[in-house]
Design an enzyme around this catalytic site. Structure first.
Site, short mmCIF file in Angstrom:
data_model
loop_
_atom_site.label_atom_id
_atom_site.label_comp_id
_atom_site.label_asym_id
_atom_site.label_seq_id
_atom_site.Cartn_x
_atom_site.Cartn_y
_atom_site.Cartn_z
N GLU A 64 41.32 18.29 55.14
CA GLU A 64 39.84 18.98 54.90
C GLU A 64 38.71 17.97 55.11
O GLU A 64 37.76 18.16 54.10
CB GLU A 64 39.86 19.87 53.74
N HIS A 88 42.59 27.83 54.49
CA HIS A 88 42.65 27.03 53.44
C HIS A 88 41.94 25.65 53.70
O HIS A 88 41.25 25.23 52.54
CB HIS A 88 44.16 26.42 53.40
N GLU A 89 41.64 25.24 54.68
CA GLU A 89 40.73 24.06 54.95
C GLU A 89 39.31 24.34 54.59
O GLU A 89 38.46 23.66 54.15
CB GLU A 89 41.09 23.35 56.27
N HIS A 92 38.49 24.37 51.10
CA HIS A 92 38.07 23.10 50.78
C HIS A 92 36.95 22.63 50.63
O HIS A 92 36.41 21.77 49.88
CB HIS A 92 39.22 21.85 51.17
N GLU A 111 44.02 21.94 44.94
CA GLU A 111 44.83 22.79 45.60
C GLU A 111 44.97 24.07 45.17
O GLU A 111 45.13 25.03 45.77
CB GLU A 111 46.08 22.10 45.99
N ASP A 168 52.30 10.04 47.29
CA ASP A 168 52.72 10.33 48.32
C ASP A 168 54.11 10.92 47.83
O ASP A 168 54.88 11.67 48.45
CB ASP A 168 52.91 9.52 49.30
N TYR A 176 49.87 23.41 44.47
CA TYR A 176 49.31 24.48 45.44
C TYR A 176 49.67 25.68 44.61
O TYR A 176 48.83 26.62 44.36
CB TYR A 176 50.01 24.56 46.74
#
Length: 404
Positions: A64, A88-89, A92, A111, A168, A176
């Site tokens: 995003e 979704h993006e 953001h 998220e 990560d 989410y």
């Protein structure tokens, strides 16, 4: 060579020329989604909203960046069925870019709210039953993640401890979908969607251009709903935030659109060899792409089907011919888990033709878990490692015990 057709008053699509027309078609709902998001969350403050289609090795569904969302070409299904990633993006732009988590321990603030807003956009554009269908799909996605990670694993906490942990490595669908489940549960507890969107809009206005932690969010929730403190005090906050595994409470879902998926998956699960003749292509006639994804996702939560069942499924449904990435991914996982050797080259091809971690990691993990494909999975990974995104190659390397 990039081309950039205009698909809305504030939106250009940037893509390699071979993908431009497909991308412009696939993402043409962007302006409708932006307008809906503005109505739900307040003005869009970034001016331009462009989309850039990245090469297939891009490890995420989307990223995003303000003004210019990066997306994976695996969204190009041809029927706009994967456009929820665009919603979704876009979301953001409010939750994530305007109000931001202060540290990655509080990633759910970015998220969870973004998934909530994404599904509210879907509800406005495609109906409230569709929102509930996507929400229930998310709950199953959460079950799947927690099955993979283990229900005692601290990375399945909503607020996680990242001391000495690479974010990560800890990344999963938990922030989410567990985050969304909390907000969806609160929506139902506090008076429904119209009441709760008032909170979300006020939350964005209050914390715009700031970075916050979970405690800031919770204090604001209590001050906004000061007439409902008795209800909020009944929420098991400690379990929601700090306990691993599935949430302490499951929200209520309208199952209208899920029922057909549940019924068909149950038919396959319960079928004996002698029942396999009762299945036909007509089973799928009334089902959307979204429902096919859900049907396969339900089967993946169960014990692997007998090999004869997946072979029959291919005969009657011809899933091998479907290029929708979300359907293909789940179908190939189903085949590998049922130990169908004919699916090994197809699964390896999908795992290496694109590098979206949502697909590549589980495919490689399943291939590694099948004795007939383990060595080939490792060999294929080592051959492709140099052309993978560094985060993907690091994580697949760990999954295949090849980390250096």
């Amino acid at each position: 060579m990039f081309k950039n057709p205009k698909i809305g008053p504030r939106t250009l699509v940037w893509a390699e020329k071979e993908l431009v027309d497909k991308s412009a078609y696939e993402f043409s709902e962007a302006e409708a989604m932006l307008k809906t998001a503005e109505d739900l969350a307040g003005p869009y403050v970034w001016g331009q909203y462009d989309l850039l289609v990245l090469p297939p090795s891009f490890p995420y569904g989307g990223m995003e960046n303000p003004c210019l969302t990066f997306v994976t070409p695996t969204l190009l299904a041809g029927d706009r069925s994967l456009s929820n990633v665009i919603a979704h993006e876009i979301s953001h732009s409010w939750t994530g870019n305007l109000v931001t988590n202060k540290t990655w321990e509080h990633f759910w603030l970015n998220e969870g709210h973004t998934v909530y807003l994404e599904r509210r956009i879907g509800g406005r554009l495609f109906g409230e039953q569709f929102r509930h269908f996507q929400a229930l799909g998310g709950w199953r996605e959460l079950q799947n993640s927690i099955n993979t990670l283990g229900d005692k694993n601290p990375v399945t906490n909503l607020v996680i401890n990242l001391d000495e942990v690479d974010p990560d490595v800890a990344y999963s669908s938990v922030p989410y979908e567990k985050g969304f489940a909390l907000l969806f549960y609160l929506e139902q507890l506090l008076g429904g969607p119209d009441v709760f969107i008032g909170f979300l809009k006020a939350y964005v206005q209050t914390f715009a251009y700031k970075s916050i932690v979970t405690e800031d969010w919770k204090k604001f929730l209590y001050s906004y709903f000061k007439d409902k403190v008795d209800i909020l005090d009944k929420v098991d906050w400690n379990s929601w935030f700090h306990a691993p595994g599935m949430p302490p409470v499951k929200p209520t879902y309208d199952t209208t659109l899920s029922n057909a998926c549940i019924a068909l998956s149950q038919r396959w699960i319960q079928a004996k060899e002698s029942d396999l003749g009762s299945f036909s292509s007509a089973d799928l006639k009334e089902m959307s792409s979204h429902q096919l994804i859900e049907f396969l996702a339900l089967l993946l939560l169960e014990e692997p089907l007998p090999l004869s069942h997946v072979q029959r499924m291919q005969e009657v449904y011809n899933f091998n011919a479907i290029n929708n990435s979300e359907i293909r991914f789940r179908w190939l996982r189903l085949c590998i888990r049922s130990k169908w050797e004919a699916a090994i080259p197809l699964a390896l091809k999908m795992a290496t033709d694109q590098g979206r971690m949502k697909f590549t990691r589980p495919l490689f993990r399943d291939l590694y878990g099948f004795d007939k494909s383990r060595d080939l999975a490792v060999k294929t990974f080592l051959e492709h490692r140099a052309s993978m995104h560094p985060v993907t190659s690091m994580l697949v390397g760990k999954d295949l015990k090849q980390d250096q």
